[in-house]
Design a protein around this motif. Structure first.
Motif, mmCIF file in Angstrom:
data_model
loop_
_atom_site.group_PDB
_atom_site.id
_atom_site.type_symbol
_atom_site.label_atom_id
_atom_site.label_comp_id
_atom_site.label_asym_id
_atom_site.label_seq_id
_atom_site.Cartn_x
_atom_site.Cartn_y
_atom_site.Cartn_z
ATOM 1 N N ALA A 117 55.097 20.362 41.736
ATOM 2 C CA ALA A 117 54.247 20.976 40.718
ATOM 3 C C ALA A 117 54.177 22.491 40.917
ATOM 4 O O ALA A 117 54.018 22.977 42.036
ATOM 5 N N ASP A 118 54.289 23.233 39.809
ATOM 6 C CA ASP A 118 54.175 24.692 39.840
ATOM 7 C C ASP A 118 52.794 25.060 39.286
ATOM 8 O O ASP A 118 52.539 24.932 38.093
ATOM 9 N N LEU A 119 51.911 25.521 40.150
ATOM 10 C CA LEU A 119 50.529 25.791 39.762
ATOM 11 C C LEU A 119 50.278 27.261 39.435
ATOM 12 O O LEU A 119 49.125 27.681 39.325
ATOM 13 N N THR A 120 51.326 28.025 39.260
ATOM 14 C CA THR A 120 51.167 29.466 39.044
ATOM 15 C C THR A 120 50.273 29.776 37.852
ATOM 16 O O THR A 120 49.372 30.618 37.933
ATOM 17 N N MET A 121 50.495 29.105 36.729
ATOM 18 C CA MET A 121 49.716 29.402 35.526
ATOM 19 C C MET A 121 48.238 29.091 35.729
ATOM 20 O O MET A 121 47.367 29.775 35.184
ATOM 21 N N TYR A 122 47.943 28.076 36.523
ATOM 22 C CA TYR A 122 46.553 27.717 36.771
ATOM 23 C C TYR A 122 45.883 28.736 37.691
ATOM 24 O O TYR A 122 44.703 29.065 37.519
ATOM 25 N N ARG A 123 46.626 29.239 38.652
ATOM 26 C CA ARG A 123 46.072 30.280 39.527
ATOM 27 C C ARG A 123 45.800 31.558 38.724
ATOM 28 O O ARG A 123 44.780 32.231 38.929
ATOM 29 N N ASP A 124 46.715 31.898 37.832
ATOM 30 C CA ASP A 124 46.513 33.083 36.995
ATOM 31 C C ASP A 124 45.273 32.930 36.126
ATOM 32 O O ASP A 124 44.482 33.867 35.964
ATOM 33 N N ALA A 125 45.087 31.743 35.557
ATOM 34 C CA ALA A 125 43.913 31.495 34.715
ATOM 35 C C ALA A 125 42.633 31.585 35.539
ATOM 36 O O ALA A 125 41.624 32.146 35.089
ATOM 37 N N SER A 126 42.665 31.029 36.735
ATOM 38 C CA SER A 126 41.498 31.104 37.620
ATOM 39 C C SER A 126 41.120 32.555 37.878
ATOM 40 O O SER A 126 39.933 32.922 37.823
ATOM 41 N N TYR A 127 42.121 33.373 38.142
ATOM 42 C CA TYR A 127 41.868 34.791 38.413
ATOM 43 C C TYR A 127 41.213 35.467 37.202
ATOM 44 O O TYR A 127 40.225 36.203 37.338
ATOM 45 N N ARG A 128 41.732 35.191 36.020
ATOM 46 C CA ARG A 128 41.194 35.835 34.812
ATOM 47 C C ARG A 128 39.772 35.382 34.506
ATOM 48 O O ARG A 128 38.889 36.190 34.182
ATOM 49 N N VAL A 129 39.528 34.080 34.602
ATOM 50 C CA VAL A 129 38.212 33.534 34.260
ATOM 51 C C VAL A 129 37.155 33.994 35.261
ATOM 52 O O VAL A 129 36.080 34.479 34.872
ATOM 53 N N LEU A 130 37.436 33.835 36.548
ATOM 54 C CA LEU A 130 36.434 34.178 37.548
ATOM 55 C C LEU A 130 36.215 35.687 37.634
ATOM 56 O O LEU A 130 35.104 36.142 37.937
ATOM 57 N N ASN A 131 37.254 36.477 37.370
ATOM 58 C CA ASN A 131 37.077 37.928 37.330
ATOM 59 C C ASN A 131 36.122 38.332 36.214
ATOM 60 O O ASN A 131 35.264 39.197 36.392
ATOM 61 N N LYS A 132 36.292 37.723 35.046
ATOM 62 C CA LYS A 132 35.394 38.013 33.927
ATOM 63 C C LYS A 132 33.973 37.583 34.259
ATOM 64 O O LYS A 132 33.004 38.287 33.934
ATOM 65 N N LEU A 133 33.819 36.462 34.900
ATOM 66 C CA LEU A 133 32.497 35.972 35.283
ATOM 67 C C LEU A 133 31.785 36.975 36.187
ATOM 68 O O LEU A 133 30.637 37.367 35.929
ATOM 69 N N VAL A 134 32.454 37.394 37.244
ATOM 70 C CA VAL A 134 31.832 38.317 38.201
ATOM 71 C C VAL A 134 31.562 39.667 37.551
ATOM 72 O O VAL A 134 30.507 40.280 37.781
ATOM 73 N N ALA A 135 32.494 40.131 36.724
ATOM 74 C CA ALA A 135 32.295 41.414 36.045
ATOM 75 C C ALA A 135 31.055 41.374 35.161
ATOM 76 O O ALA A 135 30.283 42.337 35.108
ATOM 77 N N SER A 136 30.839 40.265 34.485
ATOM 78 C CA SER A 136 29.666 40.138 33.612
ATOM 79 C C SER A 136 28.374 40.140 34.414
ATOM 80 O O SER A 136 27.388 40.766 34.021
ATOM 81 N N VAL A 137 28.367 39.433 35.545
ATOM 82 C CA VAL A 137 27.170 39.423 36.391
ATOM 83 C C VAL A 137 26.825 40.844 36.819
ATOM 84 O O VAL A 137 25.660 41.268 36.765
ATOM 85 N N LYS A 138 27.829 41.606 37.229
ATOM 86 C CA LYS A 138 27.581 42.973 37.696
ATOM 87 C C LYS A 138 27.163 43.893 36.553
ATOM 88 O O LYS A 138 26.336 44.793 36.742
ATOM 89 N N GLU A 139 27.724 43.678 35.371
ATOM 90 C CA GLU A 139 27.373 44.516 34.223
ATOM 91 C C GLU A 139 25.912 44.338 33.813
ATOM 92 O O GLU A 139 25.271 45.281 33.352
ATOM 93 N N ASN A 140 25.373 43.137 33.977
ATOM 94 C CA ASN A 140 24.006 42.858 33.542
ATOM 95 C C ASN A 140 22.986 42.995 34.661
ATOM 96 O O ASN A 140 21.799 42.756 34.446
ATOM 97 N N ALA A 141 23.448 43.350 35.851
ATOM 98 C CA ALA A 141 22.549 43.554 36.980
ATOM 99 C C ALA A 141 22.090 45.001 37.019
ATOM 100 O O ALA A 141 22.761 45.892 36.490
ATOM 101 N N PRO A 142 20.927 45.275 37.609
ATOM 102 C CA PRO A 142 20.504 46.669 37.790
ATOM 103 C C PRO A 142 21.573 47.448 38.551
ATOM 104 O O PRO A 142 22.095 46.978 39.560
#
Length: 745
Positions: A117-142
């Motif tokens: 199994a080649d999981l490259t596309m899933y790792r890339d998606a994980s990076y994009r989704v979780l990066n957006k999640l963390v960025a949003s938390v920081k943007e809405n924090a003091p």
């Protein structure tokens, strides 16, 4: 310093992430329908497929001929959408069995590469989704505390976020506004104004923003006070394995649009004066999680050809005071919901935590969980909570190296002191494959061992190239893990990381031979190659010669080409244009040339020849485009190097390593002043003599490969010196002049 019991930890899990990846690539066929992602069937006809071949990988769809034949349809399911879970389809079901449960099921096979199994596309998606999640938390924090948010990536689809400092600062602002409203109310003589001020204290402007604009009160179930339905109660009682495989109990009571239960609504609608400080901080953490989840859903929205819209990635979250309770909370309401657990809330732990099977708690599963049940006579977390510390210590005596009893005592009471480690990078990278039944490898079969070590090491080195480019790090240890058929035993061996990608497979075979003896009669049922103990490396911006070779690109799930690490280095190298004199004075050229020599697969580079650009690049492996963009001074130096080699009539290969090149450069520059010197003398003059004479700070800045070459040459030279007579003079020149610590003025 915030006390441990006052921490605010968020655990976020991507709902059916592999399914979301496939829906993002193929929304027309997969959006809003039951979907499962299957592993390839090792007993079927294995064919390599890329992530972009969406139609070829869609092997089962209602009313359409099956895309594959025979056993290929019957692979094991590794991800199941919530629509399919509602029909009873679970992970690990076989394809045919799943279709019987859900005739409308679509099955997508994972991409296949390197025979697995080649999981490259899933790792890339994980990076994009979780990066957006963390960025949003920081943007809405003091802003004053955003930099103090801690993020720990737990797996490809889950993450812990410690928002303690942020949440408590938000809570302080809420309480300050409340006190201001109360003071204004007390100072007012008008009864109507007092009543209005008292009413505003229920929802201050900032508090209103947290509850409604950020969305905490709209989507957060409060564990322990909710009105638990039969389905929710059944979901809370699921074992870890049942949760991993998926259950219809997690679906029927959960939806992003389902209104909150009356118990949770009442909790959120209380007057602000009735809230404790911890409750306000937990609510602030819930607000950050709610907004971040909403931002991710908005970014990853797609549309089909017929105009249907849908979200490809949704998230479930848990908010509590520690990692254990936050993870428990995130699994209570799925998909696309979040749950808050306050361990100080009455009998919350008794309702939610104590009924859980002990295997649901991290660290209490597997063999240890079975041992724990037998020794203590317990089945649930509540059973452990009934025991005193002394009762537990009788079975698990405490010692400086064994705190099992204290851990069990604490965890059964909802106390977890494990920190959220600020780490988003994996500690190790591994590639493995299982060989079941008749596919098991015979250790005496050289061809099979070479084939699969080559495939696995090929995948590993591809991932390492990307990891080095993105994270500027390199591993120190390389190892293999082998699972043998006799007694189902596993063993691992490791060694320092090979100094070239080509040697990974060779090293892996040597390590396998130390574990799997051809004469043992046992077969290999599982094989994994891995690297670990990563260390940071310099960005190599000045490593010009190392940047010359062309580097391959890889494809990610959105179809764009991603440059390899060496492309990035080349780009940086062409931006900086120091003079050769400056480069030499800083000791940079020796590093550059050593890098160039290592790009040759054999480890040695032939002398370059003078001639046209085409001749130069063809003989040295230099990228013509990069060569043309180099500063004229560096181009001239490269041409000069080729010309000198041609004049000397040299046809032999250079001595590999950093000293061989330095010897040539230093001797060429000094011949005019001191006459010809024989080659043996050159080696003695310009080899390093003592590692203690090398500036250790400078040495540490070198890339691992160059540092290893330097120390190897140091060791070789020292051995040579030992063979010389004790009366011979030992001169330190050449590389020592570059690496010697600078003298204090």
């Amino acid at each position: 310093m915030v006390p441990a019991q006052q921490r605010i930890v968020v655990h976020v899990d991507v709902d059916a992430m592999y399914v979301g990846c496939e829906r993002e690539l193929n929304p027309n066929a997969l959006l809003h329908v039951p979907v499962a992602v299957s592993q390839y069937n090792p007993y079927g006809k294995l064919q390599e497929t890329s992530s972009e071949e969406v139609d070829k990988r869609l092997i089962v769809r209602p009313g359409k001929p099956v895309n594959v034949s025979g056993d290929d349809i019957n692979g094991s399911l590794i991800a199941v959408s919530y629509e399919a879970r509602a029909e009873g389809v679970k992970r690990n079901d076989r394809g045919r069995d799943a279709v019987k449960k859900c005739p409308q099921l679509r099955i997508v096979q994972v991409p296949v590469k390197h025979g697995k199994a080649d999981l490259t596309m899933y790792r890339d998606a994980s990076y994009r989704v979780l990066n957006k999640l963390v960025a949003s938390v920081k943007e809405n924090a003091p802003s004053s505390q955003a930099g103090k948010i801690l993020v720990e990536k737990a797996s490809i689809d889950e993450i812990y976020i410690d928002v303690t400092l942020v949440a408590h600062e938000m809570a302080q602002r809420v309480m300050m506004e409340e006190r201001k409203d109360v003071v204004e109310s007390e100072q007012s003589d008008d009864s109507d104004q007092k009543e209005a001020a008292a009413s505003s204290a229920k929802y201050t402007s900032y508090w209103q923003d947290i509850l409604h604009n950020l969305g905490a009160a709209r989507c957060t179930t409060v564990g322990g006070v909710e009105e638990i339905s039969a389905n929710a109660l059944a979901a809370n009682s699921l074992s870890k394995d049942e949760i991993r495989r998926g259950s219809q109990f997690q679906v029927l009571d959960s939806s992003g649009e389902t209104p909150l239960d009356s118990g949770s609504r009442t909790w959120w609608q209380r007057n602000l004066g009735d809230w404790s400080d911890l409750e306000i901080a937990l609510a602030c953490g819930a607000a950050l999680a709610a907004r971040a989840r909403s931002d991710v859903a908005s970014q990853f929205t797609t549309k089909t050809k017929d105009g249907r819209e849908g979200t490809t990635f949704t998230l479930s979250a848990g908010i509590s005071t520690n990692k254990t309770l936050a993870k428990l909370a995130s699994g209570m309401k799925k998909p696309n919901r979040q749950t808050l657990i306050n361990p100080e809330e009455g009998d919350t732990l008794q309702k939610l935590f104590h009924p859980l099977p002990i295997g649901r708690i991290k660290g209490l599963g597997g063999k240890f969980g079975i041992e724990l049940s037998e020794k203590l006579g317990v089945a649930t977390v509540g059973d452990v909570a009934k025991l005193s510390l002394g009762d537990i210590e009788r079975c698990y005596p405490p010692s400086p190296d064994n705190e099992t009893a204290q851990f069990l005592f604490n965890i059964s009471r909802g106390i977890c002191t494990e920190d959220v480690n600020d780490r988003t990078l994996c500690k190790s990278i591994g590639c493995g494959k299982t060989f079941r039944n008749h596919l098991a490898l015979d250790p005496s079969n050289e061809d099979d061992i070479k084939k699969w070590t080559g495939e696995l090491c090929g995948e590993l080195t591809e991932r390492l190239a990307v990891d080095r480019k993105e994270n500027l790090r390199t591993p120190k240890l390389f190892g293999v893990s082998v699972h043998m058929s006799d007694k189902k035993r596993s063993a691992s061996k490791s060694t320092p990381t090979p100094n070239s990608f080509e040697r990974y497979s060779e090293t892996a075979i040597k390590l396998i031979r130390r574990i799997a003896k051809p004469s043992s009669g046992s077969k290999i049922e599982g094989l994994t190659v891995f690297v670990s103990s990563f260390v940071e490396v310099a960005d190599e911006a000045n490593s010009i010669m190392a940047a010359f070779g062309k580097a391959p690109t890889r494809k990610v799930s959105d179809g764009t080409a991603v440059q390899s690490s060496w492309d990035k280095i080349r780009a940086r190298a062409t931006e900086k244009k120091p003079s050769l004199k400056t480069m030499w004075s800083q000791g940079t050229e020796n590093m550059n040339k050593s890098n160039e020599e290592r790009t040759d697969k054999s480890g040695d580079c032939e002398e370059a020849k003078e001639g046209s650009v085409d001749e130069i690049v063809s003989s040295s492996g230099i990228d013509p485009e990069v060569f043309s963009q180099l500063p004229p001074s560096i181009q001239a130096e490269i041409r000069m190097s080729h010309g000198n080699a041609l004049k000397a009539g040299s046809s032999e290969k250079r001595r590999s390593g950093i000293n061989g090149w330095l010897t040539q450069k230093q001797s060429a520059s000094s011949e005019a002043s001191r006459g010809d010197v024989d080659k043996a003398s050159q080696k003695r003059l310009f080899a390093p003599s003592n590692p203690n004479d090398i500036d250790q700070d400078f040495l540490a800045e070198l890339p691992d490969e160059i540092r290893a070459s330097v120390m190897k040459d140091v060791a070789a030279h020292n051995r040579s010196l030992q063979r010389q007579s004790s009366g011979s003079s030992k001169r330190k020149k050449g590389i020592d002049s570059f690496f010697a610590p600078s003298k204090k003025k």
